[in-house]
Design a protein around this motif. Sequence first.
Motif, PDB file in Angstrom:
ATOM      1  N   THR A 202       0.840  -1.191   0.000  1.00 27.34           N
ATOM      2  CA  THR A 202       0.000   0.000   0.000  1.00 27.34           C
ATOM      3  C   THR A 202       0.877   1.244   0.000  1.00 27.34           C
ATOM      4  N   GLU A 203       0.219   2.404  -0.147  1.00 26.51           N
ATOM      5  CA  GLU A 203       0.947   3.668  -0.048  1.00 26.51           C
ATOM      6  C   GLU A 203       1.586   3.828   1.325  1.00 26.51           C
ATOM      7  N   LEU A 204       0.936   3.318   2.346  1.00 24.59           N
ATOM      8  CA  LEU A 204       1.528   3.358   3.682  1.00 24.59           C
ATOM      9  C   LEU A 204       2.865   2.629   3.700  1.00 24.59           C
ATOM     10  N   ASP A 205       2.956   1.501   3.015  1.00 25.05           N
ATOM     11  CA  ASP A 205       4.204   0.727   2.994  1.00 25.05           C
ATOM     12  C   ASP A 205       5.322   1.495   2.309  1.00 25.05           C
ATOM     13  N   ILE A 206       4.976   2.261   1.274  1.00 21.72           N
ATOM     14  CA  ILE A 206       5.985   3.102   0.616  1.00 21.72           C
ATOM     15  C   ILE A 206       6.508   4.141   1.592  1.00 21.72           C
ATOM     16  N   GLN A 207       5.606   4.767   2.333  1.00 18.48           N
ATOM     17  CA  GLN A 207       6.016   5.782   3.307  1.00 18.48           C
ATOM     18  C   GLN A 207       6.917   5.188   4.394  1.00 18.48           C
ATOM     19  N   GLN A 208       6.559   4.006   4.867  1.00 18.65           N
ATOM     20  CA  GLN A 208       7.358   3.375   5.915  1.00 18.65           C
ATOM     21  C   GLN A 208       8.712   2.906   5.368  1.00 18.65           C
ATOM     22  N   ALA A 209       8.705   2.413   4.133  1.00 19.90           N
ATOM     23  CA  ALA A 209       9.972   2.000   3.504  1.00 19.90           C
ATOM     24  C   ALA A 209      10.904   3.183   3.354  1.00 19.90           C
ATOM     25  N   ALA A 210      10.360   4.337   2.979  1.00 17.93           N
ATOM     26  CA  ALA A 210      11.189   5.541   2.849  1.00 17.93           C
ATOM     27  C   ALA A 210      11.829   5.901   4.181  1.00 17.93           C
ATOM     28  N   LYS A 211      11.142   5.658   5.275  1.00 19.61           N
ATOM     29  CA  LYS A 211      11.727   5.907   6.592  1.00 19.61           C
ATOM     30  C   LYS A 211      12.883   4.939   6.867  1.00 19.61           C
ATOM     31  N   VAL A 212      12.702   3.685   6.466  1.00 24.69           N
ATOM     32  CA  VAL A 212      13.799   2.711   6.608  1.00 24.69           C
ATOM     33  C   VAL A 212      15.020   3.172   5.825  1.00 24.69           C
ATOM     34  N   PHE A 213      14.798   3.716   4.621  1.00 21.88           N
ATOM     35  CA  PHE A 213      15.891   4.121   3.739  1.00 21.88           C
ATOM     36  C   PHE A 213      16.442   5.511   4.054  1.00 21.88           C
ATOM     37  N   SER A 214      15.876   6.207   5.001  1.00 20.39           N
ATOM     38  CA  SER A 214      16.319   7.574   5.278  1.00 20.39           C
ATOM     39  C   SER A 214      17.734   7.584   5.853  1.00 20.39           C
ATOM     40  N   ASN A 243      15.440   8.302  10.169  1.00 21.45           N
ATOM     41  CA  ASN A 243      14.227   8.301  10.989  1.00 21.45           C
ATOM     42  C   ASN A 243      14.298   7.117  11.954  1.00 21.45           C
ATOM     43  N   THR A 244      14.432   7.425  13.249  1.00 20.52           N
ATOM     44  CA  THR A 244      14.623   6.369  14.247  1.00 20.52           C
ATOM     45  C   THR A 244      13.314   5.861  14.837  1.00 20.52           C
ATOM     46  N   ASP A 245      12.173   6.371  14.340  1.00 23.62           N
ATOM     47  CA  ASP A 245      10.883   5.874  14.811  1.00 23.62           C
ATOM     48  C   ASP A 245      10.675   4.431  14.368  1.00 23.62           C
ATOM     49  N   ASP A 246       9.780   3.725  15.071  1.00 26.75           N
ATOM     50  CA  ASP A 246       9.374   2.408  14.616  1.00 26.75           C
ATOM     51  C   ASP A 246       8.610   2.549  13.291  1.00 26.75           C
ATOM     52  N   LYS A 247       8.774   1.581  12.420  1.00 25.33           N
ATOM     53  CA  LYS A 247       8.099   1.591  11.118  1.00 25.33           C
ATOM     54  C   LYS A 247       7.038   0.489  11.110  1.00 25.33           C
ATOM     55  N   THR A 248       5.776   0.868  10.973  1.00 29.53           N
ATOM     56  CA  THR A 248       4.676  -0.091  11.016  1.00 29.53           C
ATOM     57  C   THR A 248       4.085  -0.241   9.623  1.00 29.53           C
ATOM     58  N   PHE A 249       4.116  -1.452   9.116  1.00 31.32           N
ATOM     59  CA  PHE A 249       3.667  -1.719   7.752  1.00 31.32           C
ATOM     60  C   PHE A 249       2.216  -2.222   7.751  1.00 31.32           C
ATOM     61  N   SER A 250       1.630  -2.287   6.570  1.00 33.35           N
ATOM     62  CA  SER A 250       0.207  -2.598   6.423  1.00 33.35           C
ATOM     63  C   SER A 250      -0.055  -4.093   6.572  1.00 33.35           C
ATOM     64  N   ASN A 255       1.168  -6.408   9.115  1.00 30.04           N
ATOM     65  CA  ASN A 255       1.348  -5.323  10.086  1.00 30.04           C
ATOM     66  C   ASN A 255       2.694  -5.387  10.804  1.00 30.04           C
ATOM     67  N   LYS A 256       3.693  -5.788  10.050  1.00 29.47           N
ATOM     68  CA  LYS A 256       5.049  -5.908  10.575  1.00 29.47           C
ATOM     69  C   LYS A 256       5.529  -4.574  11.155  1.00 29.47           C
ATOM     70  N   VAL A 257       6.187  -4.636  12.321  1.00 31.13           N
ATOM     71  CA  VAL A 257       6.795  -3.467  12.932  1.00 31.13           C
ATOM     72  C   VAL A 257       8.318  -3.647  12.925  1.00 31.13           C
ATOM     73  N   ILE A 258       9.004  -2.715  12.311  1.00 34.49           N
ATOM     74  CA  ILE A 258      10.466  -2.700  12.341  1.00 34.49           C
ATOM     75  C   ILE A 258      10.878  -1.638  13.339  1.00 34.49           C
ATOM     76  N   VAL A 259      11.530  -2.077  14.391  1.00 32.14           N
ATOM     77  CA  VAL A 259      11.918  -1.171  15.471  1.00 32.14           C
ATOM     78  C   VAL A 259      13.005  -0.222  14.985  1.00 32.14           C
ATOM     79  N   GLY A 260      12.809   1.084  15.233  1.00 31.21           N
ATOM     80  CA  GLY A 260      13.792   2.062  14.819  1.00 31.21           C
ATOM     81  C   GLY A 260      15.086   1.953  15.611  1.00 31.21           C
TER      82      GLY A 260
END
Length: 552
Positions: A202-214, A243-250, A255-260
């Motif tokens: 989803t678009e949410l996953d793109i946003q969260q992936a961008a945080k992983v890649f920041s 971005n050190t926040d947790d990343k929560t995917f769709s 609904n995987k959470v990758i801890v920042g």
Amino acid sequence: MASLNPLSETLGLRRAKHLLRRASFNYTKEQLEVFANLTAISALNILSSSPANKLAEPYDPLPNGSPDGFWLSSTEHPNTFSGQGRKRSYITAWWWYNALNEVSLKHKLSFFLHTCFTVGKDSGVGLSPFFYDHIRLLDFYALGNIKTLAKKITLDNGMLDYLDNTQNNKNNPNENYAREYLELFTILKGEQIGEGNYTNYTELDIQQAAKVFSGFKKKYDRNGDIDSETNLPTGYINVSQHNTDDKTFSSAFNNKVIVGRNDVAGIIEELHEFVDMVFAQPATAKAYCRKLYRYFVKSTWNETIETDIIEPLAQQLINNNFEILPVVVTLLSSEHFYDADDGDATDNTIGAIVKSPLQLLSEVCSMFEVPIPDPTSDPLRFYNNFYQRFIHQTYIKAAGMEMYNPDSVAGYPAYYQEPSFDRIWFSSNTLIGRYKLIESLIIGRNTITPNANIYVQLDTVAFAENKIEASDAADPNNLVLKIADLLFPEAIDESRRDYFKSFLIEDSNDYYWTGAWNQYLNTQSEADKTTVKTRLDALITAMVNAAEFQLM
């Protein structure tokens, strides 16, 4: 039923041609003779080798009088050197020369990876050293692990520049790379099922992936940050921009959470966790196997192929933790690949793909032993006069393909654009470039654009003397059939034989050619050579430009 069972019998000439064309850019009579006497598995064992490059690194023979030479080995800053566009083209010349001279799957798979993780060498990849490192990264994993490459590619300097991820910061996110990573490089969209929902993400996953890649940044000087596995320069991680926040995917990713994390090692762990999450989805393995099928077999398939070929290959890819070579070996040694799993002549794989301009060029140069200038002893003529001016700037563009420089990050339309796919290579816009390749090589001048010397000349008489048995070369019927056996995927019938024979004998009888050929062999005079060369030039031009040769 389509079958991945290995073909058990010896290949023979027809299947050897099929395999060698699909699996290598080196296509010669000598290799065909070897492969024809092997089983598919034995042939794949040879093709699976990873030879050292024949040409170690690119060389720039310009500027005249003081060439930049082996600029890629220089410790100076990458922006020190001028002519970066020229240098990037010389890097593709280096890659192609190695592909042309080595019988290995590595080069076909390296280019396949380019179609998966696309960059444009003249549209954002940056300075030539970063493009060089990118190509070497694809080469390194060509026979290896595609999931590992999907991790390493994020720190590739060329990719960081090409898709703007070097500008992706925690307070100013840039989603370009994250979007293409999911949409084009790995899992692909799937059917759109709602606003911002593409089935596979989803678009949410793109946003969260961008945080992983920041915070992943380009390293401008290529010094200091060297990957321990590939030994290649990489980008670096700016912790303060991550971005050190947790990343929560769709729900697409459960609904995987990758801890920042907030240090370099932890941020790398985030990256690996994200890639592992994407590759844990069955759709990712299927996406790669569909691309492999389109690249190596044919562009379209039915539900039977999806069930009997694609899905088992995808499972094999998963079971092998995304090692690509075992899957490719299974596919290229299968009964299905050789049309041996059914009797349906309307659904053949042999001759089912239109050759790319790269494949067409490579086959002509290797089969006819075109005397390409040696890049070591005569670098100016190889890199600049032959490759840069004729191949890179003229032929390959006129034929509808720019080497390592597709129009968009989606890649070359022939590998993704429905419904035409590889038929896109052969169109009214590309015909002149394709058809004038052989003409240019035979006369030694560029006939696509006005008449420049290309410093290469294909000798059709030498080809007939060295590659065709003497008794067959003297018989116009046998000569045409023997050349057709080398050039075309399938045998030709009597009417096609007679059509091509007409280029040898014109309105005369068969004995005209026999007499002219034998006279040349006896006298070795220039006048007699000119007589047979005129006819052979016409024959080879007609056969290379025939519909049969456009297919593989």
